[in-house]
Design an enzyme around this catalytic site. Structure first.
Site, PDB file in Angstrom:
ATOM      1  N   TYR A  53     -10.403 -69.657 -30.273  1.00  0.00           N
ATOM      2  CA  TYR A  53      -9.472 -69.923 -29.176  1.00  0.00           C
ATOM      3  C   TYR A  53      -9.684 -71.349 -28.686  1.00  0.00           C
ATOM      4  CZ  TYR A  53      -8.695 -64.833 -28.914  1.00  0.00           C
ATOM      5  OH  TYR A  53      -8.382 -63.526 -29.184  1.00  0.00           O
ATOM      6  N   LEU A 206       2.088 -56.859 -23.971  1.00  0.00           N
ATOM      7  CA  LEU A 206       3.450 -57.101 -23.496  1.00  0.00           C
ATOM      8  C   LEU A 206       4.327 -57.700 -24.592  1.00  0.00           C
ATOM      9  CD1 LEU A 206       2.654 -58.478 -19.922  1.00  0.00           C
ATOM     10  CD2 LEU A 206       3.303 -56.156 -20.587  1.00  0.00           C
ATOM     11  N   GLY A 209       5.525 -61.232 -24.236  1.00  0.00           N
ATOM     12  CA  GLY A 209       6.437 -61.456 -23.115  1.00  0.00           C
ATOM     13  C   GLY A 209       7.726 -60.671 -23.189  1.00  0.00           C
ATOM     14  N   GLY A 213      10.795 -58.478 -19.761  1.00  0.00           N
ATOM     15  CA  GLY A 213      12.222 -58.604 -19.492  1.00  0.00           C
ATOM     16  C   GLY A 213      12.719 -60.027 -19.439  1.00  0.00           C
TER      17      GLY A 213
END
Length: 336
Positions: A53, A206, A209, A213
Site C-alpha cells: 500500500y 461497498l 463506491g 449510490g
C-alpha cells in the site's frame, strides 16, 4: 462496537476493521491519523494494512501512530507482491517473506504483528514453504496468527489441510472481495471457511463506491470519485458494472436505507457484517466524513425481511452445473 473472535482463535476484534489502503495515496498523514483516532474512539480495535500500500508509506503512517496505542489494537499486514526490482523481491517464498515481514515490522515500529497474511497465491512456491515460514514466525514471536488473502477454494482448503497434517500454525482468516455485487465466494470458498473455522475479512465491502449510490445508469462517473478521477480505469469498470443486476441491487439498498433513514453505505455494510463466517468488514475511507458514515453501521442489524430483499436482489448468477441444475448443492438428502 461489537466484537467477534478472529477465526477460531480467542482474540477479539471489532466487527468493523479500519483498512489503510488509502493512507499515503488518497489520504495524507494528518488525515490518516485522524481516521485512526476516530476509529479507536468509537471502539474499533482492528487495523489492516499491507507492505505494497503506497509502497510502504501506509505502514509508515500507521507506524507513526501505533506505538502510543499498541496494546489497544490488533494489527494485520500482508506480504507477497514486489517491494523491489530483484527476482526474489516478490512471492510467498521464505526468502521474500522473511525480508518483507522484517521490513513491515520496521515501518510499523513494532516487534510483532497480530495477523500476517499471504496477500495472494504464489504458483511458483510450494504452499508448504509458506506455511512453514508462518509457523517459524509465530515461534519467533514476530507474528501471532497467520492468514491468507485472495485464495480460491482449492487453494484455501489445501493450505488448511496441510497445516493440520504437518502440525503447523493454522490459517485463521481469509481476506476476499465480498459485497452485495460480488457474492461468488458463496459457491465454495465460504463453505471451506465454515468447515475449517476460518474467519472472513471482506475487502471492498461497498464495491468501490457503487453501493453508496454515487453512480447512475445513464451517466459515466466524473469528478471526485475513484472511477471519475481515473478515466481509463473508470470507463472499463463502469462498463463492467453497468448492467440490470447492478441497478437492481442498488435500488434494493436504497429502499432499505430510505425506510431506515440511514445511508446506503450503512445498509450494505450491515448486510455484510451479518453474513455467515464474516468476522470483520474492512472499511476503506478517503476522508474522515466517509469513515464517520461507514462507522454508522456499527451495531446495526437488518431485519429478516430486509435481508431477504437484499439477498434476492443480489443473488449471484448461476448458469448451470456444477452450481445449478443437477449439480446444485442439496443441503438435505432424502433416503427412500
Amino acid at each position: 462496537m461489537e466484537f467477534r473472535t478472529l477465526g477460531k482463535t480467542g482474540t477479539l476484534v471489532s466487527t468493523l476493521c479500519l483498512g489503510t489502503m488509502t493512507f499515503g495515496a488518497e489520504t495524507d498523514e494528518k488525515g490518516s491519523h485522524q481516521q485512526l483516532d476516530r476509529f479507536l474512539d468509537v471502539g474499533g480495535n482492528f487495523i489492516d494494512t499491507a507492505d505494497v500500500y503506497s509502497r510502504g508509506v501506509s505502514e509508515e503512517i500507521v507506524g507513526g501512530w501505533l506505538p502510543a496505542h499498541r496494546d489497544r489494537v490488533v494489527v494485520a499486514t500482508k506480504g507477497r507482491f514486489p517491494m523491489g526490482d530483484g527476482p526474489n523481491d516478490a512471492g510467498l517464498t521464505r526468502t521474500h517473506l522473511s525480508r518483507a515481514l522484517d521490513a513491515s515490522l520496521r515501518r510499523l515500529g513494532t516487534d510483532h504483528v497480530d495477523l500476517y497474511q499471504a496477500h495472494a497465491w504464489d504458483p511458483l512456491t510450494p504452499i508448504e514453504e509458506t506455511l512453514r515460514f508462518f509457523d517459524d514466525a509465530v515461534r519467533a514471536g514476530k507474528i501471532r496468527y497467520a492468514g491468507v488473502s485472495n485464495f480460491t477454494g482449492w487453494q484455501l482448503q489445501k493450505a488448511a489441510l496441510l497445516t493440520e497434517f504437518l502440525r503447523l500454525t493454522p490459517i485463521v482468516t481469509l481476506q476476499p472481495q465480498y459485497n452485495l455485487l460480488a457474492r461468488d465466494i458463496e459457491f465454495e470458498i465460504l463453505q471451506v471457511c465454515e468447515n475449517e473455522g476460518i474467519g472472513v475479512l471482506p475487502w471492498s465491502p461497498l464495491a468501490g463506491g457503487w453501493l453508496t449510490g454515487k453512480y447512475s445508469a445513464d451517466e459515466a462517473p466524473t469528478g471526485a470519485t475513484r472511477l471519475g478521477e481515473n478515466p481509463n480505469r473508470g470507463v472499463e469498470a463502469y462498463a463492467r458494472r453497468n448492467n440490470e443486476r447492478t441497478w437492481q441491487v442498488i435500488e434494493a439498498v436504497r429502499s432499505v436505507a430510505g425506510s431506515r433513514g440511514v445511508s446506503m453505505s450503512v445498509v450494505a455494510l450491515a448486510w455484510l457484517a451479518d453474513r455467515p463466517t464474516v468476522t470483520s468488514v474492512i472499511l476503506g475511507a478517503r476522508t474522515i466524513e466517509q469513515l464517520d458514515d461507514n462507522l454508522g453501521a456499527a451495531g446495526v442489524h437488518l431485519s429478516v425481511e430486509e435481508k431477504e430483499l437484499l439477498d434476492a436482489a443480489s443473488a449471484p448468477l448461476v448458469a448451470d452445473y456444477p452450481y445449478g441444475g443437477p449439480g446444485v448443492n442439496q443441503r438435505a438428502r432424502v433416503i427412500p
